[in-house]
Design a protein around this motif. Structure first.
Motif, PDB file in Angstrom:
ATOM      1  N   LYS A 149     -18.765   3.641  25.532  1.00  0.00           N
ATOM      2  CA  LYS A 149     -17.531   4.416  25.332  1.00  0.00           C
ATOM      3  C   LYS A 149     -17.831   5.878  25.649  1.00  0.00           C
ATOM      4  O   LYS A 149     -18.955   6.339  25.397  1.00  0.00           O
ATOM      5  CB  LYS A 149     -17.038   4.265  23.883  1.00  0.00           C
ATOM      6  CG  LYS A 149     -15.652   4.876  23.631  1.00  0.00           C
ATOM      7  CD  LYS A 149     -15.123   4.532  22.250  1.00  0.00           C
ATOM      8  CE  LYS A 149     -13.759   5.146  22.018  1.00  0.00           C
ATOM      9  NZ  LYS A 149     -13.232   4.880  20.676  1.00  0.00           N
ATOM     10  N   PHE A 150     -16.826   6.589  26.123  1.00  0.00           N
ATOM     11  CA  PHE A 150     -16.968   8.005  26.493  1.00  0.00           C
ATOM     12  C   PHE A 150     -18.162   8.194  27.447  1.00  0.00           C
ATOM     13  O   PHE A 150     -18.964   9.120  27.301  1.00  0.00           O
ATOM     14  CB  PHE A 150     -17.133   8.892  25.245  1.00  0.00           C
ATOM     15  CG  PHE A 150     -15.986   8.823  24.267  1.00  0.00           C
ATOM     16  CD1 PHE A 150     -14.675   8.613  24.697  1.00  0.00           C
ATOM     17  CD2 PHE A 150     -16.191   8.969  22.892  1.00  0.00           C
ATOM     18  CE1 PHE A 150     -13.610   8.562  23.795  1.00  0.00           C
ATOM     19  CE2 PHE A 150     -15.137   8.921  21.985  1.00  0.00           C
ATOM     20  CZ  PHE A 150     -13.857   8.712  22.436  1.00  0.00           C
ATOM     21  N   ASP A 151     -18.296   7.247  28.391  1.00  0.00           N
ATOM     22  CA  ASP A 151     -19.306   7.337  29.455  1.00  0.00           C
ATOM     23  C   ASP A 151     -20.747   7.301  28.956  1.00  0.00           C
ATOM     24  O   ASP A 151     -21.637   7.898  29.563  1.00  0.00           O
ATOM     25  CB  ASP A 151     -19.101   8.624  30.284  1.00  0.00           C
ATOM     26  CG  ASP A 151     -17.749   8.626  30.968  1.00  0.00           C
ATOM     27  OD1 ASP A 151     -17.328   7.548  31.433  1.00  0.00           O
ATOM     28  OD2 ASP A 151     -17.097   9.688  30.998  1.00  0.00           O
ATOM     29  N   ARG A 152     -20.970   6.603  27.848  1.00  0.00           N
ATOM     30  CA  ARG A 152     -22.374   6.453  27.433  1.00  0.00           C
ATOM     31  C   ARG A 152     -22.578   5.135  26.684  1.00  0.00           C
ATOM     32  O   ARG A 152     -21.639   4.578  26.108  1.00  0.00           O
ATOM     33  CB  ARG A 152     -22.846   7.627  26.592  1.00  0.00           C
ATOM     34  CG  ARG A 152     -22.096   7.840  25.303  1.00  0.00           C
ATOM     35  CD  ARG A 152     -22.667   9.077  24.586  1.00  0.00           C
ATOM     36  NE  ARG A 152     -22.163   9.186  23.229  1.00  0.00           N
ATOM     37  CZ  ARG A 152     -21.034   9.798  22.899  1.00  0.00           C
ATOM     38  NH1 ARG A 152     -20.277  10.357  23.830  1.00  0.00           N
ATOM     39  NH2 ARG A 152     -20.652   9.859  21.632  1.00  0.00           N
ATOM     40  N   TRP A 153     -23.822   4.650  26.721  1.00  0.00           N
ATOM     41  CA  TRP A 153     -24.200   3.448  25.985  1.00  0.00           C
ATOM     42  C   TRP A 153     -24.358   3.787  24.522  1.00  0.00           C
ATOM     43  O   TRP A 153     -24.837   4.872  24.173  1.00  0.00           O
ATOM     44  CB  TRP A 153     -25.511   2.861  26.526  1.00  0.00           C
ATOM     45  CG  TRP A 153     -25.361   2.347  27.921  1.00  0.00           C
ATOM     46  CD1 TRP A 153     -25.874   2.899  29.063  1.00  0.00           C
ATOM     47  CD2 TRP A 153     -24.636   1.173  28.315  1.00  0.00           C
ATOM     48  NE1 TRP A 153     -25.505   2.153  30.144  1.00  0.00           N
ATOM     49  CE2 TRP A 153     -24.748   1.087  29.719  1.00  0.00           C
ATOM     50  CE3 TRP A 153     -23.902   0.214  27.637  1.00  0.00           C
ATOM     51  CZ2 TRP A 153     -24.158   0.065  30.449  1.00  0.00           C
ATOM     52  CZ3 TRP A 153     -23.299  -0.798  28.352  1.00  0.00           C
ATOM     53  CH2 TRP A 153     -23.430  -0.870  29.741  1.00  0.00           C
ATOM     54  N   LEU A 154     -23.981   2.815  23.673  1.00  0.00           N
ATOM     55  CA  LEU A 154     -24.000   3.061  22.234  1.00  0.00           C
ATOM     56  C   LEU A 154     -24.760   1.957  21.508  1.00  0.00           C
ATOM     57  O   LEU A 154     -24.590   0.765  21.809  1.00  0.00           O
ATOM     58  CB  LEU A 154     -22.559   3.123  21.708  1.00  0.00           C
ATOM     59  CG  LEU A 154     -21.704   4.252  22.306  1.00  0.00           C
ATOM     60  CD1 LEU A 154     -20.230   4.034  22.005  1.00  0.00           C
ATOM     61  CD2 LEU A 154     -22.160   5.603  21.783  1.00  0.00           C
ATOM     62  N   ASP A 155     -25.581   2.363  20.560  1.00  0.00           N
ATOM     63  CA  ASP A 155     -26.298   1.412  19.701  1.00  0.00           C
ATOM     64  C   ASP A 155     -25.451   1.109  18.461  1.00  0.00           C
ATOM     65  O   ASP A 155     -24.753   1.999  17.956  1.00  0.00           O
ATOM     66  CB  ASP A 155     -27.611   2.017  19.207  1.00  0.00           C
ATOM     67  CG  ASP A 155     -28.650   2.179  20.293  1.00  0.00           C
ATOM     68  OD1 ASP A 155     -28.338   1.945  21.475  1.00  0.00           O
ATOM     69  OD2 ASP A 155     -29.792   2.553  19.940  1.00  0.00           O
ATOM     70  N   VAL A 156     -25.572  -0.101  17.952  1.00  0.00           N
ATOM     71  CA  VAL A 156     -24.880  -0.485  16.718  1.00  0.00           C
ATOM     72  C   VAL A 156     -25.898  -0.866  15.652  1.00  0.00           C
ATOM     73  O   VAL A 156     -26.812  -1.653  15.913  1.00  0.00           O
ATOM     74  CB  VAL A 156     -23.922  -1.666  16.954  1.00  0.00           C
ATOM     75  CG1 VAL A 156     -23.322  -2.150  15.629  1.00  0.00           C
ATOM     76  CG2 VAL A 156     -22.808  -1.271  17.895  1.00  0.00           C
ATOM     77  N   ILE A 157     -25.709  -0.287  14.493  1.00  0.00           N
ATOM     78  CA  ILE A 157     -26.531  -0.651  13.334  1.00  0.00           C
ATOM     79  C   ILE A 157     -25.738  -1.617  12.461  1.00  0.00           C
ATOM     80  O   ILE A 157     -24.550  -1.396  12.207  1.00  0.00           O
ATOM     81  CB  ILE A 157     -26.931   0.622  12.559  1.00  0.00           C
ATOM     82  CG1 ILE A 157     -28.040   1.329  13.338  1.00  0.00           C
ATOM     83  CG2 ILE A 157     -27.347   0.305  11.134  1.00  0.00           C
ATOM     84  CD1 ILE A 157     -28.459   2.637  12.753  1.00  0.00           C
ATOM     85  N   TYR A 158     -26.395  -2.693  12.048  1.00  0.00           N
ATOM     86  CA  TYR A 158     -25.775  -3.616  11.096  1.00  0.00           C
ATOM     87  C   TYR A 158     -26.362  -3.355   9.726  1.00  0.00           C
ATOM     88  O   TYR A 158     -27.580  -3.325   9.559  1.00  0.00           O
ATOM     89  CB  TYR A 158     -26.005  -5.075  11.523  1.00  0.00           C
ATOM     90  CG  TYR A 158     -24.995  -5.530  12.545  1.00  0.00           C
ATOM     91  CD1 TYR A 158     -25.139  -5.164  13.890  1.00  0.00           C
ATOM     92  CD2 TYR A 158     -23.873  -6.260  12.173  1.00  0.00           C
ATOM     93  CE1 TYR A 158     -24.189  -5.530  14.830  1.00  0.00           C
ATOM     94  CE2 TYR A 158     -22.921  -6.634  13.114  1.00  0.00           C
ATOM     95  CZ  TYR A 158     -23.081  -6.275  14.420  1.00  0.00           C
ATOM     96  OH  TYR A 158     -22.142  -6.624  15.353  1.00  0.00           O
ATOM     97  N   MET A 159     -25.463  -3.149   8.760  1.00  0.00           N
ATOM     98  CA  MET A 159     -25.890  -3.016   7.367  1.00  0.00           C
ATOM     99  C   MET A 159     -25.251  -4.142   6.572  1.00  0.00           C
ATOM    100  O   MET A 159     -24.120  -4.544   6.868  1.00  0.00           O
ATOM    101  CB  MET A 159     -25.484  -1.648   6.798  1.00  0.00           C
ATOM    102  CG  MET A 159     -26.158  -0.497   7.530  1.00  0.00           C
ATOM    103  SD  MET A 159     -25.757   1.126   6.850  1.00  0.00           S
ATOM    104  CE  MET A 159     -26.849   1.216   5.423  1.00  0.00           C
TER     105      MET A 159
END
Ligand SMILES: CC(C)(COP(=O)(O)OP(=O)(O)OC[C@H]1O[C@@H](n2cnc3c(N)ncnc32)[C@H](O)[C@@H]1OP(=O)(O)O)[C@@H](O)C(=O)NCCC(=O)NCCS
Length: 164
Positions: A149-159
């Motif tokens: 999103k917004f021209d960049r890769w994003l990491d997701v943290i699961y809690m």
């Protein structure tokens, strides 16, 4: 400020907060604002399935935040697990509302007989990570570059918060 279960008439307020987050944050990986009809359908489904939705309403009657439990996965073996949402209006963040809205959600999850709540949080969202940690959520996963999103890769943290 009142924290209470949401009613269908709160959907425009819930929608406005969500759509602002769609357009201005990576808290959600949605790109396009949703419609009121979609949000009402979401609310009706939650009501039918017994998934809690809470709102924060200020003294003027404005909806300034909301939280919800959502089904985690359609397969029946996942039915004791839920994924949560919590969104505060941009001008009301950092004033404790996230805490006020997450607390009843955990009680509602327990009352519904759920066993686990999962929070999927953008890795840069330090406020949300801190909020969830405060309520006993523990980081169980870190997925690298699964969002864009917004021209960049994003990491997701699961809690995860176990309820027994
Ligand atoms: C994430 C969000 C729900 C948190 O709610 P909030 O009302 O802003 O947060 P609170 O005021 O309840 O604070 C929660 C914790 O974060 C801390 N915090 C709040 N704003 C902060 C900031 N700008 N910087 C650092 N810490 C901050 C608070 O101090 C508190 O921790 P503490 O009790 O240890 O002091 C809210 O900021 C939000 O809606 N953000 C956009 C949408 C979003 O990210 N939703 C979550 C998707 S997973």
């Amino acid at each position: 400020m009142t924290i209470r279960p949401a009613t269908r008439t709160d959907c425009p307020g819930i929608l406005a907060i969500y759509n602002d987050a769609v357009l201005t944050t990576t808290a959600t990986y949605d790109y396009e604002p949703r419609t009121l009809a979609q949000r009402e359908e979401w609310f009706d489904q939650h009501t039918r399935d017994g998934y809690a939705v809470f709102v924060a309403e200020d003294e003027s009657g404005r909806i300034v935040g909301w939280s919800a439990l959502n089904p985690y996965h359609a397969r029946p073996g996942y039915r004791f697990t839920s994924e949560n949402s919590v969104y505060i209006a941009a001008d009301k963040r950092g004033q404790g509302l996230g805490k006020l809205l997450l607390s009843p959600l955990i009680d509602a999850a327990r009352a519904r007989g759920l066993h686990a709540i999962i929070a999927a949080i953008d890795a840069t969202n330090e406020v949300s990570i801190r909020l969830h940690a405060k309520f006993g959520f523990v980081q169980v996963g870190h997925f690298k570059q699964v969002g864009y999103k917004f021209d960049r890769w994003l990491d997701v943290i699961y809690m995860e918060r176990l309820l027994d």
